[in-house]
Scaffold this active site. Structure first.
Site, mmCIF file in Angstrom:
data_model
loop_
_atom_site.group_PDB
_atom_site.id
_atom_site.type_symbol
_atom_site.label_atom_id
_atom_site.label_comp_id
_atom_site.label_asym_id
_atom_site.label_seq_id
_atom_site.Cartn_x
_atom_site.Cartn_y
_atom_site.Cartn_z
ATOM 1 N N LYS A 190 56.268 45.377 -43.331
ATOM 2 C CA LYS A 190 57.624 44.873 -43.605
ATOM 3 C C LYS A 190 57.647 44.454 -45.070
ATOM 4 C CE LYS A 190 60.233 41.777 -43.999
ATOM 5 N NZ LYS A 190 60.980 41.600 -45.285
ATOM 6 N N GLU A 265 48.271 34.397 -47.749
ATOM 7 C CA GLU A 265 48.093 34.270 -49.209
ATOM 8 C C GLU A 265 49.383 33.707 -49.763
ATOM 9 O OE1 GLU A 265 44.909 37.854 -49.980
ATOM 10 O OE2 GLU A 265 46.761 37.815 -51.120
ATOM 11 N N CYS A 299 51.263 34.784 -58.337
ATOM 12 C CA CYS A 299 50.760 33.615 -57.602
ATOM 13 C C CYS A 299 49.618 32.947 -58.355
ATOM 14 C CB CYS A 299 50.299 34.047 -56.225
ATOM 15 S SG CYS A 299 49.098 35.373 -56.289
ATOM 16 N N GLU A 396 56.226 25.084 -57.594
ATOM 17 C CA GLU A 396 56.001 26.456 -58.068
ATOM 18 C C GLU A 396 57.330 27.038 -58.547
ATOM 19 O OE1 GLU A 396 55.277 29.665 -55.238
ATOM 20 O OE2 GLU A 396 53.644 30.397 -56.489
HETATM 21 P P1 NAD Z 1 58.755 34.846 -49.313
HETATM 22 O O1 NAD Z 1 57.837 33.985 -48.523
HETATM 23 O O2 NAD Z 1 60.172 34.433 -49.446
HETATM 24 O O3 NAD Z 1 58.801 36.313 -48.699
HETATM 25 C C1 NAD Z 1 57.646 37.105 -48.523
HETATM 26 C C2 NAD Z 1 57.880 38.064 -47.380
HETATM 27 O O4 NAD Z 1 58.028 37.313 -46.176
HETATM 28 C C3 NAD Z 1 59.141 38.919 -47.500
HETATM 29 O O5 NAD Z 1 58.855 40.217 -47.020
HETATM 30 C C4 NAD Z 1 60.113 38.201 -46.575
HETATM 31 O O6 NAD Z 1 61.113 39.045 -46.047
HETATM 32 C C5 NAD Z 1 59.179 37.731 -45.481
HETATM 33 N N1 NAD Z 1 59.670 36.608 -44.687
HETATM 34 C C6 NAD Z 1 60.501 35.606 -45.062
HETATM 35 N N2 NAD Z 1 60.712 34.773 -44.017
HETATM 36 C C7 NAD Z 1 59.982 35.243 -42.973
HETATM 37 C C8 NAD Z 1 59.783 34.832 -41.632
HETATM 38 N N3 NAD Z 1 60.386 33.750 -41.126
HETATM 39 N N4 NAD Z 1 58.963 35.558 -40.853
HETATM 40 C C9 NAD Z 1 58.340 36.652 -41.330
HETATM 41 N N5 NAD Z 1 58.498 37.115 -42.578
HETATM 42 C C10 NAD Z 1 59.316 36.405 -43.395
HETATM 43 O O7 NAD Z 1 58.062 35.048 -50.729
HETATM 44 P P2 NAD Z 1 58.659 35.807 -52.000
HETATM 45 O O8 NAD Z 1 59.705 34.947 -52.609
HETATM 46 O O9 NAD Z 1 58.989 37.212 -51.618
HETATM 47 O O10 NAD Z 1 57.358 35.878 -52.944
HETATM 48 C C11 NAD Z 1 57.002 34.887 -53.830
HETATM 49 C C12 NAD Z 1 55.909 34.006 -53.239
HETATM 50 O O11 NAD Z 1 54.773 34.788 -52.907
HETATM 51 C C13 NAD Z 1 55.408 32.954 -54.219
HETATM 52 O O12 NAD Z 1 55.281 31.715 -53.572
HETATM 53 C C14 NAD Z 1 54.025 33.473 -54.627
HETATM 54 O O13 NAD Z 1 53.122 32.499 -55.068
HETATM 55 C C15 NAD Z 1 53.589 34.133 -53.371
HETATM 56 N N6 NAD Z 1 52.508 35.094 -53.634
HETATM 57 C C16 NAD Z 1 51.234 34.766 -53.267
HETATM 58 C C17 NAD Z 1 50.183 35.637 -53.547
HETATM 59 C C18 NAD Z 1 48.762 35.293 -53.183
HETATM 60 O O14 NAD Z 1 47.931 36.176 -53.205
HETATM 61 N N7 NAD Z 1 48.435 34.055 -52.862
HETATM 62 C C19 NAD Z 1 50.439 36.844 -54.196
HETATM 63 C C20 NAD Z 1 51.756 37.143 -54.562
HETATM 64 C C21 NAD Z 1 52.781 36.265 -54.262
#
Ligand code: NAD
Length: 503
Positions: A190, A265, A299, A396
């Site tokens: 997804k 992550e 991240c 963040e």
């Molecule tokens: P997000 O959590 O909003 O979304 C990530 C994914 O989760 C998307 O595909 C979204 O549709 C899905 N999602 C959202 N709500 C959900 C739910 N209730 N159930 C299942 N899936 C759901 O994150 P974002 O804004 O897309 O990305 C930015 C974040 O990602 C930042 O916090 C960043 O630090 C983090 N990130 C972490 C790493 C790591 O390796 N630690 C790497 C890259 C990004």
């Protein structure tokens, strides 16, 4: 013709097919429309519509989970060498279409071509690295006891869900999907709703490389719909998730009834700590690179600069000069260092911190302004005069925004560095070896670099502590997640069995 014009022309060619057909879900090797119709994907460069995208819901996730379930046994049982060959062919396919992937990724996310051209190749590298592990992934140990020979083996856990964010979507997807396939799992992916283009390219490349239908399925949609349904589906055995910390806790809740195994992550607010004995020129280069590359939407970015007060003024002055020199521009222009932020929502979030900083009493030493109104562009920003209690130091922001906080002693630096809910990475700059050992031992982070920017080594563990995540990727750690450990104990003789009910 400039390189930008050339890239735009090529991009137009690559996008033509998406404009015609939109992006459909890919389930069991078939293109499938979304059960809730479509949503539109827009580019952050000029807010234009890129294409329609299938809007998947629980119904589509159910179809994809069933397809992954049906494909699982055959994929698991395919001889390792054959699975390995397919993964290598996927890596070849990614390399062959690296330009298409990079240009589409830039247009979809706003990331600069300068960095995304490498992200596509990193994706291929992920497939090659895990292809090399396919043959040994199931190997185990023999553990002899006085009466038994214990033999361990690993088996793939089953169909898994992969949920990815929008910041470097292609690279991150391959980072999860390659080890899952190498382990023998099937996948329902997804992708983030803000960046669906390259997930579609990946599933196409994989199938063209000979990946059987149903082994990798892609369902587009929103988190609260398709994402939630994936976490709740009983046929999905584990969720590999990359995204925000608060979404990570939702993933855990949603998977509770089906006892899902989750790898999370999550976010970071990572410190780069610069002591006055460090190589300050290199520290400056690395600190700038780690917060202003990839739009600061990474991240592992070093979003908190902890700088010793003896060198603070000079270090910040050099920083301001360099930050003001960073090129903000069209992401397809190879000279661009920072492109637009991914969506209007994210742009509003990042820019809201310009006022928050001022209200909290910090100084906007560079940037703090938007650029034009065609897309979601901001100037790289530096806040100085901050303390660790301010929101700009604790939250963040996930954009090209750095908060500088002074410290005087090593103890104070450590206290500030650890006084945060997150614990993903840390960057320590000092030429005092003993201090580096002492400091890194106490620094609360999953990954620490000493006198270096973040340079990934695929066999090394990747992941965070505290609110930055649970679990590790990389090397054998990936297989620990995607596989079950099985122990088989063989009696080595006729040891005494306690006889109940015997006379
Ligand atoms: P997000 O959590 O909003 O979304 C990530 C994914 O989760 C998307 O595909 C979204 O549709 C899905 N999602 C959202 N709500 C959900 C739910 N209730 N159930 C299942 N899936 C759901 O994150 P974002 O804004 O897309 O990305 C930015 C974040 O990602 C930042 O916090 C960043 O630090 C983090 N990130 C972490 C790493 C790591 O390796 N630690 C790497 C890259 C990004």
């Amino acid at each position: 013709m400039t390189v930008l014009d050339d890239n735009l022309k090529k991009l137009d060619g690559f996008l033509a097919r998406f404009r015609d057909t939109g992006i459909r879900n890919r389930i069991g090797g078939q293109d499938v429309t979304g059960s809730a119709g479509v949503f539109q994907s827009t580019s952050p460069v000029d807010k234009s519509v890129i294409c329609d995208v299938a809007h998947g819901t629980a119904e589509d996730i159910d179809a994809a989970a069933n397809a992954a379930h049906e494909a699982f046994a055959a994929w698991r049982d395919l001889p390792a060498l054959q699975r390995k060959k397919i993964l290598i062919r996927i890596a070849d396919g990614i390399e062959a279409r690296a330009e298409e992937i990079a240009l589409c990724e830039c247009w979809d996310t706003g990331q600069a071509y300068k960095f995304m051209s490498k992200a596509a190749l990193r994706g291929a590298e992920n497939f090659r690295y895990f292809a090399d592990q396919v043959e040994s992934a199931r190997d185990g140990q023999h553990l002899k006891s006085p009466t038994l020979m214990n033999i361990t083996t690993r088996t793939p856990i089953g169909p898994v869900g992969v949920i990815t964010p929008w910041n470097t979507p292609f690279m991150l997807s391959t980072w999860k999907i390659a080890p899952a396939l190498a382990a023998g799992c099937t996948v329902v992916h997804k992708p983030a709703e803000a960046s669906p283009l390259t997930a579609r390219l990946l599933v196409e490349i994989a199938e063209e490389a000979g990946l059987p239908p149903g082994v990798l399925n892609t369902v587009n949609g929103f988190g609260e719909g398709a994402g939630k349904a994936l976490c709740e589906h009983p046929k999905i055995k584990a969720i590999a998730f990359v995204g925000e910390s608060r979404t990570g806790s939702l993933i855990t809740k949603q998977g509770a009834d089906t006892l899902k195994r989750n790898h999370l992550e999550l976010g970071g607010k990572n410190p780069v700590i610069v002591f006055d004995d460090a190589d300050l020129d290199r520290a400056l280069d690395a600190a700038i690179f780690m917060i202003y590359s990839i739009n600061g939407e990474r991240c592992t970015s070093s979003s908190r600069l902890l700088v010793q007060d003896t060198i603070r003024a000079e270090f910040e002055a050099k920083l301001v000069e360099r930050v003001n020199n960073i090129t903000v521009g069209h992401p397809l222009d190879p000279a661009t260092e920072i492109g637009p932020l991914v969506t209007e929502e994210h742009f509003n979030k990042v820019t809201s911190y310009f006022d928050i900083a001022r209200e909290d009493g910090a100084r906007v030493a560079a940037g703090g302004v938007t650029v034009g109104d065609e897309g979601y562009f901001v100037r790289p920003t530096l806040f100085t005069g901050a303390n660790n209690r301010m929101r700009i130091a604790q939250e963040e922001i996930f954009g090209p925004v750095l908060t500088s906080i002074p410290f005087s002693t090593e103890e104070e630096a450590l206290q500030i560095a650890n006084d945060i809910p997150y614990g993903l990475t840390g960057y320590v700059w000092t030429n005092d070896l003993t201090r580096a050992l002492r400091f890194t031992d106490k620094l609360e982070a999953g990954m620490i670099w000493v006198n270096s920017e973040n340079v990934r080594h695929l066999p090394a563990p990747f992941g965070g502590v505290k609110a930055s995540g649970i679990g590790r990727d990389g090397g054998d750690w990936s297989f620990e997640f995607y596989m079950e450990q099985k122990n088989i104990a063989f009696a080595t003789g006729r040891h005494r069995i306690t006889r109940l009910g015997a006379l």
